[in-house]
Motif scaffolding. Structure first.
Motif, short mmCIF file in Angstrom:
data_model
loop_
_atom_site.label_atom_id
_atom_site.label_comp_id
_atom_site.label_asym_id
_atom_site.label_seq_id
_atom_site.Cartn_x
_atom_site.Cartn_y
_atom_site.Cartn_z
N GLY A 92 0.51 -1.42 0.06
CA GLY A 92 -0.03 -0.24 0.13
C GLY A 92 0.83 1.34 -0.45
N TYR A 93 2.10 1.15 -0.70
CA TYR A 93 3.46 2.40 -0.22
C TYR A 93 3.08 2.74 -1.94
N PHE A 94 2.42 4.34 -2.18
CA PHE A 94 2.69 5.06 -3.15
C PHE A 94 3.35 6.44 -3.44
N GLY A 151 -2.79 -10.68 -2.22
CA GLY A 151 -2.05 -10.78 -1.01
C GLY A 151 -1.14 -9.15 -0.59
N VAL A 152 -1.04 -8.79 0.11
CA VAL A 152 -1.11 -7.30 0.78
C VAL A 152 0.22 -7.35 1.83
N TYR A 153 1.73 -6.45 1.46
CA TYR A 153 2.24 -6.00 2.34
C TYR A 153 2.14 -5.63 2.72
N VAL A 211 -8.81 -12.12 0.46
CA VAL A 211 -7.59 -10.59 0.66
C VAL A 211 -7.05 -11.54 2.15
N VAL A 212 -6.01 -12.34 1.71
CA VAL A 212 -4.55 -12.52 2.66
C VAL A 212 -3.55 -11.06 3.39
N LEU A 213 -3.36 -10.82 4.05
CA LEU A 213 -1.88 -9.43 4.91
C LEU A 213 -1.32 -10.61 4.88
N GLY A 231 7.08 -15.84 4.07
CA GLY A 231 5.21 -15.37 3.64
C GLY A 231 5.37 -16.97 2.53
N GLU A 232 6.45 -17.85 2.21
CA GLU A 232 6.97 -18.26 0.88
C GLU A 232 6.27 -19.53 1.32
N GLU A 233 6.64 -20.18 2.17
CA GLU A 233 5.99 -21.58 2.62
C GLU A 233 4.45 -21.57 3.37
N THR A 234 4.28 -20.73 3.88
CA THR A 234 2.97 -20.55 3.82
C THR A 234 1.70 -20.51 2.90
N MET A 235 2.44 -19.45 2.13
CA MET A 235 1.26 -19.40 1.38
C MET A 235 0.96 -20.47 0.07
N ALA A 236 2.41 -21.02 0.04
CA ALA A 236 2.21 -22.43 -0.95
C ALA A 236 1.41 -23.41 -0.72
N ASP A 252 1.32 3.06 14.60
CA ASP A 252 2.22 3.14 15.68
C ASP A 252 3.20 4.11 16.30
N ARG A 253 3.20 5.39 15.15
CA ARG A 253 3.54 6.22 15.52
C ARG A 253 2.94 7.32 16.53
N ASP A 254 1.51 7.09 16.17
CA ASP A 254 0.40 7.92 16.79
C ASP A 254 0.64 8.30 18.22
C1 B12 Z 1 14.16 -2.30 3.88
C2 B12 Z 1 14.15 -1.98 4.73
C3 B12 Z 1 13.66 -0.70 4.61
C4 B12 Z 1 12.84 0.23 3.00
C5 B12 Z 1 12.20 -0.12 2.54
C6 B12 Z 1 12.37 -0.01 0.84
C7 B12 Z 1 11.30 -1.39 0.66
N1 B12 Z 1 11.03 -0.94 -0.10
O1 B12 Z 1 11.50 -2.77 1.18
C8 B12 Z 1 13.55 2.35 3.25
C9 B12 Z 1 13.82 2.74 4.01
C10 B12 Z 1 12.40 3.24 2.33
C11 B12 Z 1 12.49 1.95 5.09
C12 B12 Z 1 11.15 2.57 5.44
C13 B12 Z 1 10.46 2.37 6.63
N2 B12 Z 1 10.79 1.14 7.46
CO1 B12 Z 1 11.95 -0.36 6.90
N3 B12 Z 1 12.86 -2.19 6.37
C14 B12 Z 1 14.04 -2.10 5.75
C15 B12 Z 1 14.00 -3.35 6.23
C16 B12 Z 1 15.70 -2.96 6.60
C17 B12 Z 1 14.21 -4.82 5.32
C18 B12 Z 1 12.97 -4.83 4.78
C19 B12 Z 1 13.33 -6.06 3.59
O2 B12 Z 1 13.33 -6.07 2.87
N4 B12 Z 1 12.86 -7.63 3.94
C20 B12 Z 1 13.82 -8.61 3.76
C21 B12 Z 1 12.31 -9.71 3.32
C22 B12 Z 1 12.50 -10.91 2.72
O3 B12 Z 1 11.58 -9.66 4.43
P1 B12 Z 1 9.91 -8.96 4.64
O4 B12 Z 1 10.07 -7.97 3.55
O5 B12 Z 1 9.15 -8.48 6.04
O6 B12 Z 1 8.85 -9.71 4.03
C23 B12 Z 1 8.79 -11.37 4.34
C24 B12 Z 1 7.40 -11.57 5.47
O7 B12 Z 1 7.63 -10.74 5.84
C25 B12 Z 1 6.55 -11.96 4.31
N5 B12 Z 1 6.12 -10.86 3.42
C26 B12 Z 1 6.33 -9.83 2.63
N6 B12 Z 1 4.52 -9.61 2.45
C27 B12 Z 1 3.98 -10.30 2.16
C28 B12 Z 1 2.78 -10.03 1.92
C29 B12 Z 1 2.18 -11.66 2.26
C30 B12 Z 1 0.94 -11.35 0.88
C31 B12 Z 1 2.39 -12.75 2.22
C32 B12 Z 1 1.58 -13.90 2.29
C33 B12 Z 1 3.82 -12.98 2.96
C34 B12 Z 1 4.88 -11.30 2.96
O8 B12 Z 1 7.22 -12.95 3.80
C35 B12 Z 1 8.56 -11.96 3.12
C36 B12 Z 1 9.27 -13.14 2.88
O9 B12 Z 1 9.35 -14.09 3.83
C37 B12 Z 1 13.63 -3.90 7.05
C38 B12 Z 1 13.96 -4.89 8.79
C39 B12 Z 1 13.23 -6.36 7.92
N7 B12 Z 1 14.93 -6.86 7.64
O10 B12 Z 1 12.66 -6.40 7.16
C40 B12 Z 1 12.49 -2.88 7.74
C41 B12 Z 1 11.12 -3.08 8.28
C42 B12 Z 1 10.33 -2.81 7.48
N8 B12 Z 1 10.98 -1.18 8.47
C43 B12 Z 1 10.50 -0.79 9.23
C44 B12 Z 1 10.23 0.28 9.44
C45 B12 Z 1 9.18 0.60 10.62
C46 B12 Z 1 10.29 1.25 8.57
C47 B12 Z 1 9.61 3.03 8.58
C48 B12 Z 1 8.77 3.14 9.05
C49 B12 Z 1 10.66 3.95 9.23
C50 B12 Z 1 10.59 4.78 9.29
N9 B12 Z 1 10.60 5.31 10.94
O11 B12 Z 1 10.51 6.19 8.34
C51 B12 Z 1 9.35 3.45 7.18
C52 B12 Z 1 8.48 3.39 6.20
C53 B12 Z 1 8.36 3.37 4.74
C54 B12 Z 1 6.99 2.85 4.37
N10 B12 Z 1 6.90 4.26 3.77
O12 B12 Z 1 6.29 2.26 4.16
C55 B12 Z 1 10.16 -1.63 10.28
C56 B12 Z 1 8.99 -2.15 10.32
C57 B12 Z 1 7.88 -2.48 11.70
C58 B12 Z 1 6.26 -2.64 11.38
N11 B12 Z 1 5.86 -3.49 12.52
O13 B12 Z 1 6.24 -2.47 10.54
C59 B12 Z 1 11.23 -3.00 10.35
C60 B12 Z 1 10.88 -4.18 10.53
C61 B12 Z 1 12.59 -2.48 11.00
C62 B12 Z 1 12.21 -3.39 12.60
N12 B12 Z 1 13.02 -4.17 12.28
O14 B12 Z 1 11.37 -2.41 13.06
N13 B12 Z 1 12.08 0.31 5.63
#
Ligand code: B12
Ligand code: SF4
Length: 458
Positions: free
Chosen positions: A9-11, A69-71, A94-96, A121-126, A401-403
């Motif tokens: 949902g990020y635009f 599926g929405v991140y 809708v799956v989040l 999400g990988e194995e769970t979605m499969a 959560d920032r609020d």
């Molecule tokens: C890179 C990153 C960013 C980049 C984002 C770039 C991008 N578009 O990816 C930037 C710098 C922009 C960013 C900004 C922010 N970020 Co950031 N970021 C990260 C970071 C370090 C890595 C993300 C990543 O690529 N992970 C690797 C992938 C593989 O993991 P994943 O995304 O979680 O995906 C897995 C699962 O979540 C799941 N999954 C993901 N999507 C979906 C969808 C479906 C349908 C399903 C079923 C499963 C699923 O499956 C994936 C694979 O296993 C994470 C920390 C982390 N290690 O994840 C923090 C993190 C996501 N960020 C966080 C935060 C707080 C922010 C900010 C709010 C910071 C701020 N104060 O401004 C902003 C928000 C930006 C916005 N407007 O949305 C927090 C989120 C906390 C929360 N509860 O939401 C994290 C977790 C950091 C932390 N440990 O606190 N971030």
């Protein structure tokens, strides 16, 4: 089998602040899920909202129906709820997934989502997609890593899913399904250098207590060196970027791994400039800094957070301010810029703690620093610490959560004074003694400090 559409949902075009910064990256987590499912033969499409409009997404939702599926992360709550509701109205299931919905599964299920996936999400979605096809969204008992509503409307939490033991079993993110060249181009136009992202590990074992571990827990799993080097080489050859951002939580966490990776890149003649995040305590060896510099690290981000050891300890940061200072100077000695993250307003912070932060930043002399006012992310140690003192003045659905307002904590203007104080002191510290600009900066720093002190006592 029902098709899956993945989105988030990020635009960018709705985010005025980011339009000033223009450092967009694609959603890697979604692309991992997409690649994994495609390899298993699922029909998956990705709609990357970052560079698109909301109307374009709605038009895409009109085209067909299946599983959406929405991140989710904490900044996109209202946007995700609007997308979920639009999708439901059009007949989508809708799956989040992602960190935010893992923290609030009940709330999201009560406001439109059908299923919440917790963790990777990988194995769970499969497993989930065929179950949804066969039984619909209310008979999902036993699908590990999901939360759903059963036929009686009761919210059911299935057991957690075990983490994927070896990350080398995963395909690389499905970057071909999104417009990576558009991202590279935006970077090049705004910063002179096109940038791409990749991750070399998942999870962080440290316990900084404001940090969200909702997806990977406190585990840490590394990808094999060869797999990462292959991906980097592919990224270089495919998108011709000028730089990379390793989006790992702590890139320098495992020194031996990093030395091996550096050797492998050297062997292949790859030296792609990069920036990444680290912790000062994982940079305390010359060899680490030397290796980073040799690999092309041009900027390292360090979470300094506070110059007060008392506050650092309360945060369970596990780092000393001396380490932050040493690591900053050492990086600079090796020609690496230092970016520093700082946090105001942690529980118990006084004017004296803020003053110590100002002093630390002056001594450590980072190239750039960014400040945030602490906010409690659900399910973190900090969230529990301030529980009972928090208040949300907005509806959950339109807030984040920032609020949260924390009882006894100063307002935004107080921290603006802290920012001004810090900014002017650092600018002063960068001037040559006797520079005529010094007087005005001294006055501005003193005024900001006085306003802060007045705010603290009012
Ligand atoms: C890179 C990153 C960013 C980049 C984002 C770039 C991008 N578009 O990816 C930037 C710098 C922009 C960013 C900004 C922010 N970020 Co950031 N970021 C990260 C970071 C370090 C890595 C993300 C990543 O690529 N992970 C690797 C992938 C593989 O993991 P994943 O995304 O979680 O995906 C897995 C699962 O979540 C799941 N999954 C993901 N999507 C979906 C969808 C479906 C349908 C399903 C079923 C499963 C699923 O499956 C994936 C694979 O296993 C994470 C920390 C982390 N290690 O994840 C923090 C993190 C996501 N960020 C966080 C935060 C707080 C922010 C900010 C709010 C910071 C701020 N104060 O401004 C902003 C928000 C930006 C916005 N407007 O949305 C927090 C989120 C906390 C929360 N509860 O939401 C994290 C977790 C950091 C932390 N440990 O606190 N971030
Ligand atoms: S702030 Fe960084 S080091 Fe600390 S727990 Fe989070 S990811 Fe790990």
């Amino acid at each position: 089998m029902a098709s899956l559409l993945l989105t988030h949902g990020y635009f960018l075009w709705e985010d005025e602040k980011e339009q000033q910064i223009m450092r967009p990256y694609p959603p890697l987590g979604l692309l991992y899920v997409s690649a994994y499912l495609k390899r298993l033969g699922f029909d998956v499409d990705v709609f990357d909202t970052t560079l698109q409009s909301r109307d374009a997404l709605l038009q895409r939702l009109d085209l067909d129906r299946g599983v959406l599926g929405v991140y989710t992360n904490l900044m996109t709550r209202a946007s995700v709820l609007a997308i979920a509701s639009a999708a439901k109205a059009r007949g989508w299931i809708v799956v989040l997934g992602g960190p935010e919905s893992a923290n609030y599964p009940e709330e999201y299920l009560s406001t439109g989502a059908d299923v919440i996936v917790i963790g990777e999400g990988e194995e769970t979605m499969a497993e989930l997609l065929p179950a949804l096809e066969a039984n619909g969204p209310h008979r999902l008992e036993g699908i590990a890593g999901t939360v759903f509503r059963d036929e009686s409307g009761t919210i059911r939490h299935n057991p957690p899913r075990a983490q994927i033991p070896s990350l080398d079993t995963l395909p690389w993110p499905d970057r071909l399904s999104v417009d990576i060249p558009a991202y590279v181009d935006i970077w090049r136009r705004h910063h002179g250098r096109g940038s791409v992202t990749m991750t070399t590990a998942r999870g962080c074992p440290y316990k900084c207590n404001w940090c969200s571990h909702a997806v990977f827990g406190f585990s840490h799993r590394r990808r094999p060196v060869l797999d990462c080097a292959n991906e980097l080489e592919w990224l270089r050859d495919t998108y011709k970027p000028d730089q990379v951002w390793y989006a790992d939580d702590v890139f320098t966490i495992h020194h031996r791994w990093m030395f091996d990776y550096a050797r492998e890149l050297e062997r292949r003649g790859i030296r792609l400039p990069f920036e990444t995040i680290s912790r000062a305590d994982r940079m305390m060896k010359e060899e680490v800094l030397e290796t980073l510099a040799r690999m092309g690290c041009y900027r390292i981000w360090i979470g300094a957070e506070s110059g007060s050891q008392r506050i650092l300890d309360a945060m369970q940061r596990g780092v000393t301010r001396e380490q932050v200072e040493w690591a900053s100077h050492a990086a600079a000695r090796h020609g690496i810029e230092v970016g520093m993250f700082l946090m105001w307003g942690y529980e118990g912070e006084t004017v004296d703690d803020i003053s110590q932060t100002v002093d630390l930043v002056k001594r450590a002399a980072p190239t750039i620093f960014l400040t945030t006012v602490a906010y409690p992310i659900k399910n973190t140690g900090y969230f529990h610490k301030v529980a009972g003192k928090t208040r949300l003045d907005l509806d959950w659905a339109s807030a984040s959560d920032r609020d949260y307002q924390i009882e006894g904590r100063a307002g935004r203007s107080y921290y603006r004074h802290a920012d001004d104080w810090l900014r002017h002191e650092v600018a002063l510290g960068r001037l040559d003694p006797g520079d005529p600009a010094g007087h005005a900066l001294r006055t501005a720093a003193d005024q900001a400090r006085a306003a802060l002190v007045a705010g603290a006592s009012s």
